[in-house]
Design a protein around this motif. Structure first.
Motif, PDB file in Angstrom:
ATOM      1  N   TRP A   5     -15.259 -20.846  -0.522  1.00  0.00           N
ATOM      2  CA  TRP A   5     -14.266 -20.594  -1.566  1.00  0.00           C
ATOM      3  C   TRP A   5     -13.016 -19.957  -0.981  1.00  0.00           C
ATOM      4  CZ3 TRP A   5     -18.169 -18.010  -5.393  1.00  0.00           C
ATOM      5  CH2 TRP A   5     -18.945 -19.011  -5.988  1.00  0.00           C
ATOM      6  N   GLN A   6     -13.199 -19.022  -0.054  1.00  0.00           N
ATOM      7  CA  GLN A   6     -12.047 -18.364   0.563  1.00  0.00           C
ATOM      8  C   GLN A   6     -11.257 -19.363   1.406  1.00  0.00           C
ATOM      9  OE1 GLN A   6     -13.050 -14.881   2.776  1.00  0.00           O
ATOM     10  NE2 GLN A   6     -10.944 -14.240   3.015  1.00  0.00           N
ATOM     11  N   ALA A   7     -11.934 -20.203   2.165  1.00  0.00           N
ATOM     12  CA  ALA A   7     -11.257 -21.204   2.987  1.00  0.00           C
ATOM     13  C   ALA A   7     -10.546 -22.242   2.125  1.00  0.00           C
ATOM     14  CB  ALA A   7     -12.252 -21.890   3.919  1.00  0.00           C
ATOM     15  N   GLY A   8     -11.040 -22.475   0.928  1.00  0.00           N
ATOM     16  CA  GLY A   8     -10.431 -23.434   0.013  1.00  0.00           C
ATOM     17  C   GLY A   8      -9.306 -22.838  -0.814  1.00  0.00           C
ATOM     18  N   ALA A   9      -8.782 -21.697  -0.392  1.00  0.00           N
ATOM     19  CA  ALA A   9      -7.648 -21.035  -1.033  1.00  0.00           C
ATOM     20  C   ALA A   9      -7.977 -20.498  -2.421  1.00  0.00           C
ATOM     21  CB  ALA A   9      -6.432 -21.944  -1.071  1.00  0.00           C
ATOM     22  N   ARG A  10      -9.239 -20.324  -2.710  1.00  0.00           N
ATOM     23  CA  ARG A  10      -9.587 -19.631  -3.947  1.00  0.00           C
ATOM     24  C   ARG A  10      -9.457 -18.143  -3.666  1.00  0.00           C
ATOM     25  NH1 ARG A  10     -12.963 -23.861  -3.214  1.00  0.00           N
ATOM     26  NH2 ARG A  10     -13.157 -25.352  -4.903  1.00  0.00           N
ATOM     27  N   LEU A  11      -8.803 -17.434  -4.529  1.00  0.00           N
ATOM     28  CA  LEU A  11      -8.497 -16.040  -4.269  1.00  0.00           C
ATOM     29  C   LEU A  11      -9.736 -15.170  -4.431  1.00  0.00           C
ATOM     30  CD1 LEU A  11      -6.351 -13.966  -3.591  1.00  0.00           C
ATOM     31  CD2 LEU A  11      -5.878 -13.775  -6.030  1.00  0.00           C
ATOM     32  N   LEU A  12     -10.185 -14.610  -3.338  1.00  0.00           N
ATOM     33  CA  LEU A  12     -11.266 -13.633  -3.350  1.00  0.00           C
ATOM     34  C   LEU A  12     -10.642 -12.317  -2.931  1.00  0.00           C
ATOM     35  CD1 LEU A  12     -14.094 -15.669  -1.637  1.00  0.00           C
ATOM     36  CD2 LEU A  12     -13.732 -15.274  -4.057  1.00  0.00           C
ATOM     37  N   ARG A  13     -10.663 -11.337  -3.819  1.00  0.00           N
ATOM     38  CA  ARG A  13      -9.922 -10.122  -3.564  1.00  0.00           C
ATOM     39  C   ARG A  13     -10.730  -8.888  -3.874  1.00  0.00           C
ATOM     40  NH1 ARG A  13      -6.140  -8.367  -8.214  1.00  0.00           N
ATOM     41  NH2 ARG A  13      -7.681  -8.123  -9.820  1.00  0.00           N
ATOM     42  N   ASN A  14     -10.256  -7.790  -3.352  1.00  0.00           N
ATOM     43  CA  ASN A  14     -10.773  -6.514  -3.796  1.00  0.00           C
ATOM     44  C   ASN A  14      -9.605  -5.555  -3.933  1.00  0.00           C
ATOM     45  OD1 ASN A  14     -10.251  -5.531  -1.231  1.00  0.00           O
ATOM     46  ND2 ASN A  14     -12.332  -4.921  -0.805  1.00  0.00           N
ATOM     47  N   VAL A  15      -9.851  -4.453  -4.574  1.00  0.00           N
ATOM     48  CA  VAL A  15      -8.788  -3.486  -4.802  1.00  0.00           C
ATOM     49  C   VAL A  15      -9.177  -2.157  -4.178  1.00  0.00           C
ATOM     50  CG1 VAL A  15      -7.940  -4.580  -6.895  1.00  0.00           C
ATOM     51  CG2 VAL A  15      -9.700  -2.840  -7.072  1.00  0.00           C
ATOM     52  N   GLU A  16      -8.165  -1.371  -3.849  1.00  0.00           N
ATOM     53  CA  GLU A  16      -8.397  -0.096  -3.180  1.00  0.00           C
ATOM     54  C   GLU A  16      -7.294   0.875  -3.598  1.00  0.00           C
ATOM     55  OE1 GLU A  16      -8.355   1.448   1.470  1.00  0.00           O
ATOM     56  OE2 GLU A  16      -8.278  -0.674   1.040  1.00  0.00           O
ATOM     57  N   ARG A  17      -7.689   2.085  -3.976  1.00  0.00           N
ATOM     58  CA  ARG A  17      -6.700   3.107  -4.329  1.00  0.00           C
ATOM     59  C   ARG A  17      -6.044   3.625  -3.050  1.00  0.00           C
ATOM     60  NH1 ARG A  17      -6.979   4.327  -9.536  1.00  0.00           N
ATOM     61  NH2 ARG A  17      -8.942   4.070 -10.624  1.00  0.00           N
ATOM     62  N   LYS A  18      -4.726   3.732  -3.099  1.00  0.00           N
ATOM     63  CA  LYS A  18      -3.970   4.181  -1.937  1.00  0.00           C
ATOM     64  C   LYS A  18      -2.928   5.200  -2.370  1.00  0.00           C
ATOM     65  CE  LYS A  18      -4.081   2.460   1.687  1.00  0.00           C
ATOM     66  NZ  LYS A  18      -4.784   2.737   2.919  1.00  0.00           N
ATOM     67  N   SER A  19      -2.421   5.954  -1.421  1.00  0.00           N
ATOM     68  CA  SER A  19      -1.388   6.938  -1.680  1.00  0.00           C
ATOM     69  C   SER A  19      -0.599   7.131  -0.396  1.00  0.00           C
ATOM     70  CB  SER A  19      -2.042   8.256  -2.100  1.00  0.00           C
ATOM     71  OG  SER A  19      -1.070   9.212  -2.411  1.00  0.00           O
ATOM     72  N   PHE A  20       0.702   7.310  -0.500  1.00  0.00           N
ATOM     73  CA  PHE A  20       1.482   7.674   0.677  1.00  0.00           C
ATOM     74  C   PHE A  20       2.678   8.514   0.281  1.00  0.00           C
ATOM     75  CE2 PHE A  20       3.062   3.360  -0.264  1.00  0.00           C
ATOM     76  CZ  PHE A  20       4.429   3.566  -0.348  1.00  0.00           C
ATOM     77  N   ALA A  21       3.153   9.296   1.255  1.00  0.00           N
ATOM     78  CA  ALA A  21       4.284  10.192   1.015  1.00  0.00           C
ATOM     79  C   ALA A  21       5.555   9.377   0.864  1.00  0.00           C
ATOM     80  CB  ALA A  21       4.419  11.170   2.171  1.00  0.00           C
ATOM     81  N   LEU A  22       6.330   9.725  -0.143  1.00  0.00           N
ATOM     82  CA  LEU A  22       7.605   9.056  -0.366  1.00  0.00           C
ATOM     83  C   LEU A  22       8.674   9.634   0.546  1.00  0.00           C
ATOM     84  CD1 LEU A  22       7.623   8.801  -4.250  1.00  0.00           C
ATOM     85  CD2 LEU A  22       7.574   6.897  -2.642  1.00  0.00           C
ATOM     86  N   THR A  23       9.633   8.784   0.892  1.00  0.00           N
ATOM     87  CA  THR A  23      10.818   9.229   1.621  1.00  0.00           C
ATOM     88  C   THR A  23      12.015   8.962   0.722  1.00  0.00           C
ATOM     89  OG1 THR A  23      11.189   7.073   2.651  1.00  0.00           O
ATOM     90  CG2 THR A  23       9.724   8.603   3.819  1.00  0.00           C
ATOM     91  N   ALA A  24      13.186   9.314   1.190  1.00  0.00           N
ATOM     92  CA  ALA A  24      14.400   9.101   0.403  1.00  0.00           C
ATOM     93  C   ALA A  24      14.917   7.673   0.556  1.00  0.00           C
ATOM     94  CB  ALA A  24      15.470  10.106   0.812  1.00  0.00           C
ATOM     95  N   SER A  25      14.018   6.739   0.798  1.00  0.00           N
ATOM     96  CA  SER A  25      14.373   5.334   0.960  1.00  0.00           C
ATOM     97  C   SER A  25      14.170   4.594  -0.356  1.00  0.00           C
ATOM     98  CB  SER A  25      13.501   4.694   2.045  1.00  0.00           C
ATOM     99  OG  SER A  25      13.687   3.300   2.083  1.00  0.00           O
TER     100      SER A  25
END
Length: 156
Positions: free
Chosen positions: A51-71
């Motif tokens: 399924w993954q090789a056939g371009a069927r979307l197999l996904r997972n999610v993950e909580r992330k966090s990072f420090a912001l800059t003035a960009s």
């Protein structure tokens, strides 16, 4: 008829194989043999890879966090394919979070002052070789510290 509001459906590999064998009519109420569970797991892994090789979307999610800059633009991890909304920013003074909503390209294009600083309230997700996006207003790092989000990535 009353319908429950809470359900739990957490099958392990043996449960998946047992249910598949029962639906196929090759197993009764008994449990599958360990060799059948192993073989079923191998078949399931092969199907997932196909399924993954056939371009069927197999996904997972993950909580992330990072420090912001003035960009104005934030860059997400290289394996990120999307970001789930709402995204949150942590306020410096109180440590509480405030919501950042998704913005469309047309929404972003009509903003006349893209260099305005403050507490970000909107984010445009740009999916190219990597996922990046401008925050608006541009983070004022005296007011906000971190960006908290849920990243979506492909299974490996």
């Amino acid at each position: 008829m009353a319908v429950g509001t809470h359900t739990s459906f957490n099958l392990d590999l043996a449960g998946v194989v047992r249910n598949a064998m029962q639906k196929a009519g090759i197993l009764g109420a008994e449990e599958p043999e360990p060799a059948e569970v192993q073989m079923g797991g191998e078949w399931l892994n092969l199907l997932l890879k196909e399924w993954q090789a056939g371009a069927r979307l197999l996904r997972n999610v993950e909580r992330k966090s990072f420090a912001l800059t003035a960009s104005a633009t934030v860059a997400f991890d290289a394996d990120t394919i999307d970001v789930e909304f709402p995204v949150m920013v942590t306020l410096t003074a109180s440590g509480t979070e405030t919501q950042v909503d998704r913005m469309t390209l047309s929404d972003y294009q009509v903003i006349t002052n893209k260099s305005l600083t403050g507490v970000p309230s909107r984010l445009l997700i740009e999916r190219q070789a990597t996922v990046t996006g401008p925050l608006w207003p541009v983070p004022d790092i005296s007011q906000v510290t971190t960006l908290n989000y849920v990243k979506v990535r492909l299974l490996k």
